[in-house]
Design a protein around this motif. Structure first.
Motif, PDB file in Angstrom:
ATOM      1  N   PRO A  37       0.845  -1.704   0.006  1.00 35.45           N
ATOM      2  CA  PRO A  37      -0.101  -0.211   0.190  1.00 35.45           C
ATOM      3  C   PRO A  37       0.710   1.353  -0.649  1.00 35.45           C
ATOM      4  N   LEU A  38       2.131   1.485   0.916  1.00 40.13           N
ATOM      5  CA  LEU A  38       2.823   2.363   0.855  1.00 40.13           C
ATOM      6  C   LEU A  38       3.744   2.259  -0.684  1.00 40.13           C
ATOM      7  N   PHE A  41       0.807   3.833  -2.563  1.00 39.58           N
ATOM      8  CA  PHE A  41       1.104   5.588  -2.318  1.00 39.58           C
ATOM      9  C   PHE A  41       1.854   6.553  -2.999  1.00 39.58           C
ATOM     10  N   GLY A 159      -3.241   1.563  -1.345  1.00 37.13           N
ATOM     11  CA  GLY A 159      -2.680   2.929  -1.011  1.00 37.13           C
ATOM     12  C   GLY A 159      -2.471   3.539  -2.485  1.00 37.13           C
ATOM     13  N   GLU A 163      -4.155   8.084  -1.470  1.00 39.14           N
ATOM     14  CA  GLU A 163      -3.136   9.156  -2.318  1.00 39.14           C
ATOM     15  C   GLU A 163      -4.100  10.983  -2.109  1.00 39.14           C
ATOM     16  N   SER A 177       0.847   2.662  11.545  1.00 41.25           N
ATOM     17  CA  SER A 177       1.309   2.073  10.767  1.00 41.25           C
ATOM     18  C   SER A 177       2.992   1.431  11.762  1.00 41.25           C
TER      19      SER A 177
END
Length: 201
Positions: A37-38, A41, A159, A163, A177
């Motif tokens: 997900p990051l 992002f 992710g 944004e 997180s």
């Protein structure tokens, strides 16, 4: 923690995504639910290409599954369980984990590799019984790649869509997180201590 992980993914790019997902499969305490997900992002911000992020994550996931496949093929179930009993505590791997993965494979056949890649509790170790059963490398790679592709794509998409809401959710995601990392580390230490204690009891 949220911003720091995003900075790391941005700095190392696709190689970083690949290596993190490879380690996630070899070393189960590292969660793909945080990595992809990051990475998605970061792609949404324009620092990386979204499709290449998914491909890098999928490639890392499949590459990380291969050592487990070869371990199962070369060692067999009994030796794999003995290895898990002696050294598995470093990977929080127990003989019971090998049995559970083998039972899953026995129930679902070769399709277990595909579906297993979509289930967090099974996805890492499903490669072991595939190797033990002598599943062909071609089929293993096909099923592993398809399952990993779906899993990484869904996580990266989450992710990516996040944004546009960054300012709203960052204040929630940062402690979350951080909490995920702390909990995964605590869980790893718990299983490590428990398995080492069981060995010496």
């Amino acid at each position: 923690m949220f911003d720091k992980i995003v900075e790391i993914v941005s700095a190392f790019g696709y190689i970083g995504v690949f290596l993190l997902m490879l380690l996630e499969n070899i070393f189960p305490p590292i969660p793909s639910e945080l990595i992809m997900p990051l990475a998605g992002f970061v792609a949404a911000r324009g620092d990386l290409d979204f499709i290449l992020v998914i491909l890098a994550g999928t490639a890392g996931s499949v590459a990380g599954a291969l050592p487990w496949y070869y371990a199962g093929a070369k060692l067999g179930k009994d030796r794999m369980k003995r290895l898990a009993e002696r050294w598995g505590h470093w990977l929080t791997l127990s003989p019971e984990d090998v049995d559970k993965a083998s039972d899953w494979f026995d129930r679902h056949g070769k399709a277990a590799v595909f579906f297993g890649r979509l289930i967090p509790a099974v996805r890492t170790l499903i490669s072991v019984p595939a190797g033990i059963a002598g599943m062909s490398m071609t089929l293993f790679l096909i099923y592993s790649t398809l399952g990993s592709l779906i899993w990484t794509a869904l996580l990266a998409l989450a992710g990516f869509l996040l944004e546009s809401q960054y300012q709203r959710v960052a204040q929630y995601l940062d402690p979350v997180s951080t909490g995920v990392v702390v909990l995964m580390l605590a869980y790893y230490l718990y299983r490590l201590i428990r398995q080492r204690t069981a060995r010496h009891s």
